[in-house]
Design a protein around this motif. Structure first.
Motif, PDB file in Angstrom:
ATOM      1  N   GLN A   1       0.953  -1.143   0.029  1.00 49.04           N
ATOM      2  CA  GLN A   1      -0.139   0.147  -0.137  1.00 49.04           C
ATOM      3  C   GLN A   1       0.849   1.147  -0.003  1.00 49.04           C
ATOM      4  O   GLN A   1       0.581   2.115  -0.737  1.00 49.04           O
TER       5      GLN A   1
ATOM      6  N   TYR B   1      -6.761   0.958  -2.454  1.00 48.12           N
ATOM      7  CA  TYR B   1      -8.179   0.746  -1.920  1.00 48.12           C
ATOM      8  C   TYR B   1      -8.415  -0.806  -1.971  1.00 48.12           C
ATOM      9  O   TYR B   1      -8.880  -1.228  -1.178  1.00 48.12           O
TER      10      TYR B   1
ATOM     11  N   THR C   1      -7.142  -2.037   1.349  1.00 46.34           N
ATOM     12  CA  THR C   1      -7.821  -1.592   2.345  1.00 46.34           C
ATOM     13  C   THR C   1      -9.144  -2.462   2.935  1.00 46.34           C
ATOM     14  O   THR C   1      -9.613  -3.242   2.149  1.00 46.34           O
TER      15      THR C   1
ATOM     16  N   GLY D   1     -12.118  -0.199   6.757  1.00 46.78           N
ATOM     17  CA  GLY D   1     -11.563   0.973   6.182  1.00 46.78           C
ATOM     18  C   GLY D   1     -12.411   1.439   4.949  1.00 46.78           C
ATOM     19  O   GLY D   1     -12.551   2.481   4.578  1.00 46.78           O
ATOM     20  N   ARG D   2     -12.741   0.544   4.159  1.00 46.29           N
ATOM     21  CA  ARG D   2     -13.799   0.797   2.866  1.00 46.29           C
ATOM     22  C   ARG D   2     -15.254   1.454   3.474  1.00 46.29           C
ATOM     23  O   ARG D   2     -15.486   2.337   2.525  1.00 46.29           O
TER      24      ARG D   2
ATOM     25  N   TRP E   1       0.612   3.019   9.949  1.00 48.70           N
ATOM     26  CA  TRP E   1      -0.335   2.141   8.973  1.00 48.70           C
ATOM     27  C   TRP E   1      -0.623   1.112   9.852  1.00 48.70           C
ATOM     28  O   TRP E   1      -0.077   0.442  10.759  1.00 48.70           O
TER      29      TRP E   1
ATOM     30  N   TYR F   1      -6.278   1.404   8.459  1.00 50.68           N
ATOM     31  CA  TYR F   1      -6.166   2.643   8.360  1.00 50.68           C
ATOM     32  C   TYR F   1      -4.820   3.351   8.380  1.00 50.68           C
ATOM     33  O   TYR F   1      -3.964   2.534   8.688  1.00 50.68           O
TER      34      TYR F   1
END
Length: 195
Positions: free
Chosen positions: A80, A93, A96, A100-101, A160, A178
Motif C-alpha cells: 500500500q 483501495y 484496504t 476501512g472501505r 499504518w 487505516y
C-alpha cells in the motif's frame, strides 16, 4: 550460516495456523569469555550462544498479485505504501479492509479524499518511505510507522494499521484498516522511536 566466529545466522520458512507465510531470521551471538566466566558457576547450564535478534520478512519480495492469507502484514503495508507512491488508488483501495472501505466509501470517494485531504498529501507520489517501527499489538493487529519523505525534502510520520480479517471474503487475510499522520510528540515517544 556462520558469519563470523561469534555470529551465527539461521533462516527458515514458516507458515502460521491461518496460512501466512514468512521467512524468519534468527541471529545468535557467542557470549564473550568474560560473560561466560561471570556467573557461569551460578548457572552451570548457561549456553555459550544467545539469541540476539529475530526478524521476519515475506517469502517473496515480488509485489502482491492478489490478496491472500499467505501474505504477512509487512508485505500488505509495503504494497500500500508503494501504491500511494505510484498514486495507484486501485491497488491502495484493494488493500484496504472492509472496515476501512466502509469509512472511505467507494473507490472514487477514497481517491478523491486522499487527493484533497492535505494531511495525506505527503504520502502521495512521495520520494521515499522508511519503516521506523513495527509491532504486533496482538495476534490480529499490526502497526508500522513510516517516515515519508517528499521530493521537496520534507519528512512526515505516518502509522499504518493492518488487521487480520477474522471472517468473510477475506478471512485470515491482512488488510490495512487505516493510515494516519502522526504529529503528537508524546505518541512518537511512546513508540520509542528515536528521531
Amino acid at each position: 550460516m556462520m558469519l563470523t566466529p561469534q555470529l551465527f545466522l539461521q533462516r527458515c520458512q514458516s507458515t502460521s495456523l491461518w496460512g501466512e507465510k514468512c521467512v524468519l531470521t534468527f541471529t545468535l551471538k557467542l557470549r564473550s569469555e568474560q560473560e561466560l566466566r561471570s556467573g557461569y558457576s551460578k548457572h552451570p547450564h548457561k549456553e555459550p550462544w544467545v539469541l540476539a535478534r529475530v526478524s521476519g520478512e515475506p517469502v517473496s519480495a515480488e509485489p502482491l498479485e492478489a490478496i491472500s492469507p499467505e501474505h504477512p502484514p509487512e508485505a500488505v503495508v509495503a504494497a500500500q505504501v508503494k501504491a500511494f507512491k505510484d498514486c495507484d488508488f486501485d491497488v491502495a483501495y484493494a488493500l484496504t479492509s472492509p472496515v476501512g472501505r466502509a469509512v472511505a466509501g467507494t473507490r472514487e470517494r477514497f481517491k478523491a479524499a486522499m487527493q484533497s485531504d492535505f494531511r495525506y498529501q505527503p504520502i502521495l507520489a512521495h520520494k521515499h518511505a522508511t519503516s521506523l517501527h513495527r509491532t504486533h499489538s496482538n495476534a490480529s493487529t499490526y502497526l508500522e510507522v513510516f517516515s515519508v519523505q517528499s521530493y521537496s525534502g520534507n519528512s512526515n510520520l505516518f502509522i499504518w494499521v493492518a488487521v487480520r480479517q477474522l471472517e468473510g471474503l477475506y478471512k485470515n487475510c491482512w488488510l490495512v484498516e487505516y493510515v494516519t499522520p502522526i504529529k503528537d510528540p508524546e505518541f512518537i515517544k511512546a513508540l520509542q522511536i528515536g528521531l
